[in-house]
Scaffold this motif. Structure first.
Motif, mmCIF file in Angstrom:
data_model
loop_
_atom_site.group_PDB
_atom_site.id
_atom_site.type_symbol
_atom_site.label_atom_id
_atom_site.label_comp_id
_atom_site.label_asym_id
_atom_site.label_seq_id
_atom_site.Cartn_x
_atom_site.Cartn_y
_atom_site.Cartn_z
ATOM 1 N N MET A 1 -41.540 101.747 26.436
ATOM 2 C CA MET A 1 -40.786 102.825 25.801
ATOM 3 C C MET A 1 -39.311 102.768 26.186
ATOM 4 O O MET A 1 -38.422 102.875 25.328
ATOM 5 C CB MET A 1 -41.390 104.169 26.207
ATOM 6 C CG MET A 1 -40.658 105.390 25.665
ATOM 7 S SD MET A 1 -41.313 106.951 26.333
ATOM 8 C CE MET A 1 -40.710 106.845 28.048
ATOM 9 N N ARG A 2 -39.040 102.587 27.492
ATOM 10 C CA ARG A 2 -37.655 102.560 27.952
ATOM 11 C C ARG A 2 -36.924 101.316 27.430
ATOM 12 O O ARG A 2 -35.737 101.392 27.081
ATOM 13 C CB ARG A 2 -37.604 102.612 29.479
ATOM 14 C CG ARG A 2 -38.205 103.871 30.068
ATOM 15 C CD ARG A 2 -37.427 105.141 29.702
ATOM 16 N NE ARG A 2 -36.194 105.228 30.485
ATOM 17 C CZ ARG A 2 -34.977 105.198 29.974
ATOM 18 N NH1 ARG A 2 -34.803 105.098 28.666
ATOM 19 N NH2 ARG A 2 -33.928 105.274 30.756
ATOM 20 N N ASN A 3 -37.623 100.188 27.374
ATOM 21 C CA ASN A 3 -37.001 98.975 26.827
ATOM 22 C C ASN A 3 -36.619 99.172 25.366
ATOM 23 O O ASN A 3 -35.551 98.739 24.916
ATOM 24 C CB ASN A 3 -37.955 97.784 26.945
ATOM 25 C CG ASN A 3 -38.154 97.327 28.384
ATOM 26 O OD1 ASN A 3 -37.417 97.714 29.285
ATOM 27 N ND2 ASN A 3 -39.172 96.511 28.605
ATOM 28 N N ALA A 4 -37.510 99.840 24.612
ATOM 29 C CA ALA A 4 -37.243 100.085 23.195
ATOM 30 C C ALA A 4 -36.045 101.007 23.009
ATOM 31 O O ALA A 4 -35.373 100.965 21.965
ATOM 32 C CB ALA A 4 -38.475 100.683 22.529
ATOM 33 N N GLU A 5 -35.775 101.828 23.994
ATOM 34 C CA GLU A 5 -34.628 102.729 23.942
ATOM 35 C C GLU A 5 -33.334 102.055 24.391
ATOM 36 O O GLU A 5 -32.268 102.670 24.388
ATOM 37 C CB GLU A 5 -34.895 103.952 24.830
ATOM 38 C CG GLU A 5 -36.037 104.825 24.321
ATOM 39 C CD GLU A 5 -36.479 105.882 25.333
ATOM 40 O OE1 GLU A 5 -37.270 106.766 24.948
ATOM 41 O OE2 GLU A 5 -36.038 105.809 26.509
ATOM 42 N N GLY A 6 -33.435 100.774 24.782
ATOM 43 C CA GLY A 6 -32.243 100.031 25.172
ATOM 44 C C GLY A 6 -32.217 99.569 26.609
ATOM 45 O O GLY A 6 -31.282 98.902 27.031
ATOM 46 N N GLY A 7 -33.236 99.934 27.379
ATOM 47 C CA GLY A 7 -33.282 99.507 28.766
ATOM 48 C C GLY A 7 -32.858 100.592 29.728
ATOM 49 O O GLY A 7 -32.618 101.748 29.342
ATOM 50 N N ILE A 8 -32.745 100.230 30.992
ATOM 51 C CA ILE A 8 -32.424 101.167 32.060
ATOM 52 C C ILE A 8 -31.098 100.771 32.702
ATOM 53 O O ILE A 8 -30.892 99.599 33.027
ATOM 54 C CB ILE A 8 -33.536 101.172 33.126
ATOM 55 C CG1 ILE A 8 -34.830 101.732 32.524
ATOM 56 C CG2 ILE A 8 -33.120 101.963 34.362
ATOM 57 C CD1 ILE A 8 -36.032 101.556 33.406
ATOM 58 N N GLU A 9 -30.232 101.733 32.894
ATOM 59 C CA GLU A 9 -28.972 101.460 33.572
ATOM 60 C C GLU A 9 -29.193 101.548 35.079
ATOM 61 O O GLU A 9 -29.519 102.607 35.613
ATOM 62 C CB GLU A 9 -27.881 102.447 33.158
ATOM 63 C CG GLU A 9 -26.535 102.113 33.792
ATOM 64 C CD GLU A 9 -25.407 103.009 33.318
ATOM 65 O OE1 GLU A 9 -24.335 102.980 33.958
ATOM 66 O OE2 GLU A 9 -25.598 103.728 32.325
ATOM 67 N N ALA B 1 -51.629 99.347 32.180
ATOM 68 C CA ALA B 1 -51.297 99.969 30.898
ATOM 69 C C ALA B 1 -50.224 101.038 31.029
ATOM 70 O O ALA B 1 -49.302 101.112 30.215
ATOM 71 C CB ALA B 1 -52.564 100.554 30.271
ATOM 72 N N GLY B 2 -50.333 101.888 32.053
ATOM 73 C CA GLY B 2 -49.366 102.970 32.201
ATOM 74 C C GLY B 2 -47.961 102.469 32.489
ATOM 75 O O GLY B 2 -46.976 102.968 31.931
ATOM 76 N N VAL B 3 -47.854 101.468 33.382
ATOM 77 C CA VAL B 3 -46.540 100.904 33.702
ATOM 78 C C VAL B 3 -45.949 100.206 32.486
ATOM 79 O O VAL B 3 -44.761 100.367 32.172
ATOM 80 C CB VAL B 3 -46.649 99.926 34.890
ATOM 81 C CG1 VAL B 3 -45.319 99.231 35.124
ATOM 82 C CG2 VAL B 3 -47.071 100.657 36.160
ATOM 83 N N ARG B 4 -46.774 99.426 31.803
ATOM 84 C CA ARG B 4 -46.285 98.723 30.605
ATOM 85 C C ARG B 4 -45.845 99.713 29.538
ATOM 86 O O ARG B 4 -44.839 99.497 28.845
ATOM 87 C CB ARG B 4 -47.378 97.807 30.061
ATOM 88 C CG ARG B 4 -47.449 96.475 30.784
ATOM 89 C CD ARG B 4 -48.254 95.463 30.005
ATOM 90 N NE ARG B 4 -48.089 94.138 30.579
ATOM 91 C CZ ARG B 4 -49.042 93.242 30.681
ATOM 92 N NH1 ARG B 4 -50.265 93.521 30.247
ATOM 93 N NH2 ARG B 4 -48.805 92.057 31.206
ATOM 94 N N ALA B 5 -46.594 100.781 29.385
ATOM 95 C CA ALA B 5 -46.245 101.783 28.381
ATOM 96 C C ALA B 5 -44.910 102.442 28.716
ATOM 97 O O ALA B 5 -44.056 102.613 27.832
ATOM 98 C CB ALA B 5 -47.352 102.826 28.291
ATOM 99 N N TYR B 6 -44.735 102.813 29.978
ATOM 100 C CA TYR B 6 -43.495 103.493 30.356
ATOM 101 C C TYR B 6 -42.282 102.597 30.128
ATOM 102 O O TYR B 6 -41.296 103.008 29.491
ATOM 103 C CB TYR B 6 -43.542 103.948 31.818
ATOM 104 C CG TYR B 6 -42.319 104.759 32.178
ATOM 105 C CD1 TYR B 6 -42.276 106.119 31.899
ATOM 106 C CD2 TYR B 6 -41.189 104.155 32.732
ATOM 107 C CE1 TYR B 6 -41.132 106.865 32.179
ATOM 108 C CE2 TYR B 6 -40.048 104.898 33.015
ATOM 109 C CZ TYR B 6 -40.030 106.248 32.733
ATOM 110 O OH TYR B 6 -38.893 106.972 32.997
ATOM 111 N N PHE B 7 -42.354 101.370 30.631
ATOM 112 C CA PHE B 7 -41.190 100.500 30.497
ATOM 113 C C PHE B 7 -41.066 99.932 29.089
ATOM 114 O O PHE B 7 -39.955 99.608 28.652
ATOM 115 C CB PHE B 7 -41.234 99.401 31.549
ATOM 116 C CG PHE B 7 -40.903 99.900 32.927
ATOM 117 C CD1 PHE B 7 -39.687 100.515 33.177
ATOM 118 C CD2 PHE B 7 -41.813 99.781 33.960
ATOM 119 C CE1 PHE B 7 -39.379 101.004 34.440
ATOM 120 C CE2 PHE B 7 -41.519 100.255 35.233
ATOM 121 C CZ PHE B 7 -40.299 100.877 35.477
#
Length: 420
Positions: free
Chosen positions: A81-89, A73-79
């Motif tokens: 959130m980041r995916n919704a913000e456009g992803g990670i560079e 749950a914690g890993v899915r929640a973190y990523f």
């Protein structure tokens, strides 16, 4: 996001990959199931220009399903959130979303190994899975396949030894670190204490006891009056608690990994009229899942260690990190209620630490990822307590090796500097 990567060091495992490329060029056949890079700089399995996929094998059912579910749950929640913000560079200039593939191993080593075999050619790296025996079950295979087993939830020191485990790194403090913190607090009290020990009969229990004994060695105010073990397959420790109650100990050092057994031990002690102070490992000290059903308020003090802010603690009720975390956990982690287990916070930190590595890896390869992962120093991940940080540069230590001792306050935990 707080913190940054300050140093990097090259792993010797790159030599193995270069040798594999040389052999292939000379006509040698490579194992189709092998996870290493097929050519220098060529993308590893599980990563494209747009996304990267991570695998998790962890208990999603059975007696350890509570903390196991949190590791996902914690890993899915973190990523999420980041995916919704456009992803990670990433460090290679590509922006990617992070996808999670999680399988249930029921805390069974054989099933964990089978899950790894199913995932290894589909994911870029394995991460976050809970358990020492379950992670050990496929450690050798991950080394042979050159698949990262990164930031896993076990305090077994072998996973943080770069020579023995070149493709591994633990996340949580090793068992010896926690045991030592308990022992130092008790020895520094200056008061006479009689200690009973109950530990799991495996590397988990032995590591805690080793750290504790090292810390109290030579302390003339500490006497270990009885020491017993139990098996991880046991369904009750009533007999052990009954014997320890007769020892006259005023402190119990209780290195147990199974939530139902900890709850049962607390309840049995009360039935016997034995109310010592307790030391509990961080992974089985949850106020909601362990101490409340176990009647923790009946004891003069229950102590544990932590490196993460607890949402249930009044001290962090308005904390910005905590609020962001709880919101994302509900929206992306399928976890609408504040978690009873700290593993949700830990795996959120795992996500943040993985992001630090992703932003530094210069090629879409597992080699580059491991190099970047082992170069993180002084990173204050979201939810970390003051005085703790992520440092992956210390050989023999996991990503987090610093802890603070806390005492149960009836709802959550307060940080303490003295025993009593």
């Amino acid at each position: 996001m707080n913190g940054h990567v300050r140093s990097r060091r090259t792993l010797g495992i790159a030599v193995a990959s270069a040798l594999a490329v040389t052999l292939s060029a000379c006509g040698g056949a490579t194992d189709a199931g092998r996870g290493g890079d097929t050519a220098e700089g060529a993308p590893s399995p599980g990563i494209t220009d747009d996304s990267v996929t991570l695998g998790i094998t962890t208990p999603l059912s059975g007696s350890t399903a509570g903390p196991g579910t949190c590791t996902v749950a914690g890993v899915r929640a973190y990523f999420g959130m980041r995916n919704a913000e456009g992803g990670i560079e990433f460090g290679d200039g590509q922006t990617r979303t992070v996808e999670i593939e999680a399988l249930d191993d029921t805390y069974d080593p054989q099933q964990a190994a089978a899950n790894y075999d199913q995932l290894k050619n589909e994911v870029f790296a394995m991460t976050a899975g809970l358990g020492t025996p379950t992670n050990r079950a496929w450690r050798d295979a991950a080394i042979a396949d050159e698949v990262p087993q990164a930031l896993i939830m076990t305090g077994d020191p072998i996973f943080s030894d770069t020579e023995q485990s070149p493709w591994q790194l633990g996340f949580v403090p090793i068992y010896q670190n926690e045991g030592e913190a308990f022992g130092e607090l008790l020895a520094a009290s200056g008061q006479q204490h009689r200690v009973a020990i109950l530990s799991q009969n495996d590397d988990y229990g032995e590591g805690y006891v080793e750290g504790f004994k090292a810390a109290v060695e030579g302390a003339d105010n500490i006497e270990i009056v009885d020491e017993l073990t139990y098996e991880a397959t046991d369904t009750s420790v009533d007999a052990q608690i009954t014997e320890l109650a007769n020892s006259g100990a005023d402190v119990i050092f209780n290195a147990m990994s199974l939530v139902p057994l900890v709850v049962g031990a607390l309840q049995k002690a009360q039935q016997l009229g034995w109310t010592p102070s307790w030391f509990l490992p961080s992974n089985t000290s949850s106020p909601g899942a362990v101490l409340e059903p176990g009647g923790g308020g009946a004891f003069p003090g229950i102590y544990s260690v932590s490196f993460a802010k607890a949402p249930a603690s009044p001290a962090f009720a308005e904390d910005e990190d905590v609020q962001t975390y709880l919101s994302a956990l509900a929206e992306y982690g399928d976890y609408p209620e504040p978690p009873a287990f700290p593993h949700c916070q830990w795996s959120w930190m795992v996500g943040a630490t993985l992001e630090q590595a992703f932003t530094q890896m210069e090629e879409p390869t597992r080699d580059s990822f491991m190099e970047a992962l082992r170069g993180i120093q002084g990173y204050e991940a979201p939810l970390m307590l003051p005085g703790t940080s992520v440092d992956t540069t210390q050989d023999g230590q996991p990503a987090v090796s610093s802890v603070v001792v806390q005492k149960y306050n009836g709802r959550g935990y307060d940080t303490v500097e003295s025993f009593g």
